[in-house]
Design an enzyme around this catalytic site. Structure first.
Site, PDB file in Angstrom:
ATOM      1  N   CYS A  12       1.798  -2.677   6.128  1.00  0.00           N
ATOM      2  CA  CYS A  12       0.525  -1.969   6.258  1.00  0.00           C
ATOM      3  C   CYS A  12       0.081  -1.976   7.712  1.00  0.00           C
ATOM      4  O   CYS A  12       0.806  -2.384   8.602  1.00  0.00           O
ATOM      5  CB  CYS A  12      -0.530  -2.660   5.423  1.00  0.00           C
ATOM      6  SG  CYS A  12      -0.030  -2.940   3.727  1.00  0.00           S
ATOM      7  N   GLY A  38       0.582   3.317   6.486  1.00  0.00           N
ATOM      8  CA  GLY A  38       0.171   3.230   5.089  1.00  0.00           C
ATOM      9  C   GLY A  38      -0.665   4.422   4.721  1.00  0.00           C
ATOM     10  O   GLY A  38      -1.676   4.687   5.370  1.00  0.00           O
ATOM     11  N   ASN A 113      -1.022  -7.717   6.820  1.00  0.00           N
ATOM     12  CA  ASN A 113       0.158  -6.870   6.863  1.00  0.00           C
ATOM     13  C   ASN A 113       1.353  -7.793   6.685  1.00  0.00           C
ATOM     14  O   ASN A 113       1.383  -8.866   7.277  1.00  0.00           O
ATOM     15  CB  ASN A 113       0.209  -6.174   8.228  1.00  0.00           C
ATOM     16  CG  ASN A 113       1.545  -5.503   8.486  1.00  0.00           C
ATOM     17  OD1 ASN A 113       2.190  -5.002   7.572  1.00  0.00           O
ATOM     18  ND2 ASN A 113       1.965  -5.492   9.740  1.00  0.00           N
ATOM     19  N   GLY A 114       2.330  -7.385   5.861  1.00  0.00           N
ATOM     20  CA  GLY A 114       3.523  -8.217   5.707  1.00  0.00           C
ATOM     21  C   GLY A 114       3.715  -8.669   4.281  1.00  0.00           C
ATOM     22  O   GLY A 114       3.139  -8.104   3.355  1.00  0.00           O
ATOM     23  N   TYR A 254      12.152   2.516  12.693  1.00  0.00           N
ATOM     24  CA  TYR A 254      11.541   3.526  11.841  1.00  0.00           C
ATOM     25  C   TYR A 254      10.013   3.472  11.783  1.00  0.00           C
ATOM     26  O   TYR A 254       9.348   4.505  11.817  1.00  0.00           O
ATOM     27  CB  TYR A 254      12.073   3.371  10.407  1.00  0.00           C
ATOM     28  CG  TYR A 254      11.298   4.192   9.414  1.00  0.00           C
ATOM     29  CD1 TYR A 254      11.485   5.569   9.331  1.00  0.00           C
ATOM     30  CD2 TYR A 254      10.342   3.611   8.575  1.00  0.00           C
ATOM     31  CE1 TYR A 254      10.745   6.333   8.440  1.00  0.00           C
ATOM     32  CE2 TYR A 254       9.618   4.373   7.682  1.00  0.00           C
ATOM     33  CZ  TYR A 254       9.820   5.729   7.611  1.00  0.00           C
ATOM     34  OH  TYR A 254       9.093   6.483   6.749  1.00  0.00           O
TER      35      TYR A 254
HETATM   36  P1  AMP Z   1      16.826   7.528   1.938  1.00  0.00           P
HETATM   37  O1  AMP Z   1      16.713   8.882   1.382  1.00  0.00           O
HETATM   38  O2  AMP Z   1      16.369   6.495   0.950  1.00  0.00           O
HETATM   39  O3  AMP Z   1      18.161   7.179   2.507  1.00  0.00           O
HETATM   40  O4  AMP Z   1      15.761   7.462   3.097  1.00  0.00           O
HETATM   41  C1  AMP Z   1      16.113   7.384   4.415  1.00  0.00           C
HETATM   42  C2  AMP Z   1      14.986   7.903   5.240  1.00  0.00           C
HETATM   43  O5  AMP Z   1      13.776   7.205   4.956  1.00  0.00           O
HETATM   44  C3  AMP Z   1      15.303   7.732   6.696  1.00  0.00           C
HETATM   45  O6  AMP Z   1      15.451   9.023   7.219  1.00  0.00           O
HETATM   46  C4  AMP Z   1      14.117   7.024   7.284  1.00  0.00           C
HETATM   47  O7  AMP Z   1      13.473   7.872   8.221  1.00  0.00           O
HETATM   48  C5  AMP Z   1      13.194   6.726   6.142  1.00  0.00           C
HETATM   49  N1  AMP Z   1      13.005   5.277   5.962  1.00  0.00           N
HETATM   50  C6  AMP Z   1      13.788   4.282   6.334  1.00  0.00           C
HETATM   51  N2  AMP Z   1      13.279   3.096   5.968  1.00  0.00           N
HETATM   52  C7  AMP Z   1      12.117   3.335   5.360  1.00  0.00           C
HETATM   53  C8  AMP Z   1      11.113   2.522   4.786  1.00  0.00           C
HETATM   54  N3  AMP Z   1      11.216   1.219   4.740  1.00  0.00           N
HETATM   55  N4  AMP Z   1      10.036   3.128   4.260  1.00  0.00           N
HETATM   56  C9  AMP Z   1       9.936   4.453   4.273  1.00  0.00           C
HETATM   57  N5  AMP Z   1      10.862   5.279   4.798  1.00  0.00           N
HETATM   58  C10 AMP Z   1      11.954   4.734   5.334  1.00  0.00           C
END
Ligand code: AMP
Length: 463
Positions: A12, A38, A113-114, A254
Site C-alpha cells: 500500500c 493502491g 504498508n507491507g 514494478y
Molecule cells: P501476469 O499477466 O500475471 O504475468 O502479469 C504480469 C504483469 O503484471 C507485468 O507486466 C507487470 O507489469 C505486472 N505486475 C508484476 N508484478 C505485479 C504485482 N505484484 N502486482 C501487480 N502487477 C504486477
C-alpha cells in the site's frame, strides 16, 4: 519446500503530515501521487487542536472517495493517510486504513504498508489474551500489541516493545494527539522517506508524493528506526540493532513510480539500466524496441539506447482502466488486459519487434500482448523481461501469488516461450539487479527463494 501464500497481501501507500495547517489538503494531493500503490480504497485521519481525531475512508480511488464536503470535518495540522491495495482475501471495507482506535489514555491512529510473516501466530496469541479483531490488518495487530501490557499513554518505548514482537516487512505510521511515529522494519524491505515543508514535515512511502506537496526530501527512515516527529522536530530511536537493506526488488522493477527515488536510486534510472543490462545479456536483431506501458517504458528506452534499435510506441494504454492485477479473478484480469492495451498497427506492421516487459507473473499479460502484436501485423516478437524468472511467492506484501499460479513454476524457458508464443524469450539475471541499483543488498526472494526472514506459518506445505 513449497509454501502456502500468506493470508494478507498488502502493498500500500502511507503518508503522514505534521505541523502543516489544514493537513488534509496536503494528504489529499500526496495520496493522489501514491495512487499507483493502491487503488482499492483510501482513508485519512486528522487530529485537531482539541486532540479530537477525524476520519474519512472508503472503497475506490482518491478522487472517487474524497471530496470537499466529506473532507471538511478533517481539521488539524497532523494527519495520516493511506491507499489500499489488497488481494481478494484482504479486500473489503474492514481493512481500509488508517485504523482509528479509541482509548481512555488517548485516541490514536495507525496506517501501514507491507506484510507481517508472524501475524497468524500473534493474532492467535492476542486472542488467547482476550483481544477481538475486526479485520485481518496488521495495523490492528500493532494496536493490540501496543496496548496489550501497557495501558498508559503511547510512548516510544511501548512502540519499541511492540515492534520487537513482529516480524516481516512493514512501514507503520502511528499518530497520537501530538506526535507522529514513523517506523520501518529492520530488514528495510519497504521504503519510507521524510521531507520538510515550511515548519512542518511530510512522510511518505515514495518520494513522488513530495513533489506535489512542495516538500523537500531530507532523508529516509532507516531500517529498524523509529523517527518521532513532534513540536521538537525529529527524534530518532532504534528498536533493533539488527539492520539490513533488503529493499524489495519489485519496488524498483514494478511497483514504484519512475519519478521516485528509493534509498537514493531513481526508479526510472534503475529501470533504464536494467534495459541496458538486458541488451548486454540477451541481444537480438530487430527493427524496433517497444515497452509495455507504463512500468516497462524506462527499461525499453534503456534497451533501445544500448542496442541502437529505434524506440517506438507500439502499445497504447488506456488511462482510464485500473491495473490488471487489481482484478481478483483470472477472467476479470484477462478482460482488464484487453481493455487496457492496444497495439499500434501502423508502427508494428511487418516489423520485427523487441517487446520489453518488467516481469512475468501469471503469464496472462505477455501471452495477450504477443497475440495483440501479431494480430497488428508484427513480423517477429522477441520478448525480453527486465527481471529474473519469478518462481516464488512474496510473503512481504507484494501481490505475487502461490507457486501454483506462477507460470515460471510450470515451464522452463523454452516451454514458457511456447506458452506466450513469442519468437524468443529472455529474462534479466539476478546479478544485473544489483548492478542496476548499485547495491549489495536487495530482497530478491520472489526470484531466488532466499527469504531474508523466517516464514512461520507461511511455511506450510502446499496442498
Ligand atoms: P501476469 O499477466 O500475471 O504475468 O502479469 C504480469 C504483469 O503484471 C507485468 O507486466 C507487470 O507489469 C505486472 N505486475 C508484476 N508484478 C505485479 C504485482 N505484484 N502486482 C501487480 N502487477 C504486477
Amino acid at each position: 519446500m513449497q509454501y502456502l501464500e500468506s493470508q494478507i497481501h498488502e502493498e500500500c501507500g502511507v503518508l503522514g503530515v505534521y505541523g502543516i495547517e489544514n493537513a488534509r489538503d496536503l494528504i489529499y494531493y500526496g495520496l493522489h501521487a501514491l495512487q499507483h500503490r493502491g487503488q482499492e480504497g483510501v482513508g485519512i485521519v486528522t487530529v485537531d487542536k482539541d486532540h479530537k481525531m477525524h476520519r474519512v475512508k472508503g472503497m475506490g480511488l482518491v478522487t472517487e472517495v474524497l471530496n470537499s464536503e466529506n473532507m471538511r470535518p478533517l481539521e488539524g495540522d497532523i494527519a495520516i493517510g493511506h491507499v489500499l491495495y489488497s488481494t481478494a482475501k484482504a479486500a473489503g471495507p474492514d481493512n481500509l486504513q488508517p485504523f482509528l482506535f479509541h482509548h481512555h489514555t488517548g485516541d490514536f491512529a495507525i496506517a501501514h504498508n507491507g506484510n507481517l510473516v508472524n501475524s497468524n501466530e500473534l493474532t492467535r496469541y492476542l486472542e488467547e489474551q482476550g483481544s477481538i479483531f475486526q479485520s485481518t490488518s496488521d495495523s490492528e495487530l500493532l494496536a493490540h500489541l501496543i496496548k496489550m501490557e501497557n495501558a498508559s499513554k503511547i510512548r516510544v518505548n511501548v512502540i519499541i516493545e511492540a515492534l520487537n514482537k513482529i516480524e516481516g516487512a512493514f512501514t507503520f505510521l502511528v499518530m497520537t494527539k501530538d506526535k507522529l511515529y514513523c517506523c520501518r522494519d529492520k530488514y528495510g524491505f519497504r521504503p519510507l522517506s521524510i521531507a520538510r515543508l515550511g515548519d512542518g514535515y511530510v512522510v511518505a512511502s515514495e518520494t513522488c508524493a513530495f513533489e506535489v506537496t512542495g516538500a523537500k526530501y531530507i532523508r529516509d527512515v532507516e531500517p529498524g528506526e523509529i523517527v518521532v516527529i513532534d513540536k521538537n522536530g525529529l527524534n530518532s530511536y532504534h528498536y533493533s540493532m539488527f539492520k539490513h537493506h533488503y529493499m524489495c526488488a519489485m519496488e524498483y522493477i514494478y511497483f514504484s513510480r519512475p519519478d521516485s527515488d528509493i534509498e537514493g536510486c531513481n526508479v526510472h534510472a534503475f529501470r533504464k539500466e536494467t534495459g541496458k543490462q538486458l541488451y548486454k545479456e540477451a541481444p537480438v536483431n530487430a527493427d524496433i524496441v517497444i515497452g509495455v506501458p507504463d512500468s516497462s517504458l524506462s527499461a525499453a528506452i534503456g534497451y533501445a539506447e544500448a542496442s541502437g534499435i529505434p524506440y517506438e510506441i507500439g502499445l497504447i494504454k488506456s488511462r482510464y482502466v485500473g491495473r490488471s492485477f487489481i482484478q481478483p479473478s483470472l477472467e476479470l484480469r484477462e478482460k482488464g488486459v484487453r481493455m487496457k492495451l492496444s497495439a499500434v498497427p501502423s508502427i508494428v506492421r511487418d516489423r520485427s519487434v523487441v517487446l520489453i516487459d518488467d516481469s512475468i507473473v501469471r503469464g496472462t499479460t505477455s501471452k495477450r500482448i504477443v497475440r495483440l502484436l501479431r494480430e497488428a501485423g508484427a513480423k517477429e516478437v522477441h520478448v525480453r523481461i527486465a527481471s529474473p524468472e519469478m518462481k516464488n511467492p512474496c510473503f512481504y506484501g507484494v501481490d505475487i501469488p502461490t507457486y501454483k499460479e506462477l507460470i515460471s513454476q510450470h515451464y522452463d524457458l523454452e516451454g514458457l516461450r511456447q506458452f506466450i508464443d513469442s519468437d524468443s524469450l529472455a529474462f534479466l539475471s539476478k546479478e544485473a539487479l544489483y548492478t542496476a541499483t548499485n547495491r549489495t543488498e536487495l530482497c530478491t526472494a520472489c526470484f531466488s527463494g532466499d527469504y531474508p526472514t523466517q516464514l512461520y506459518s507461511s511455511l506450510d506445505d502446499e496442498a
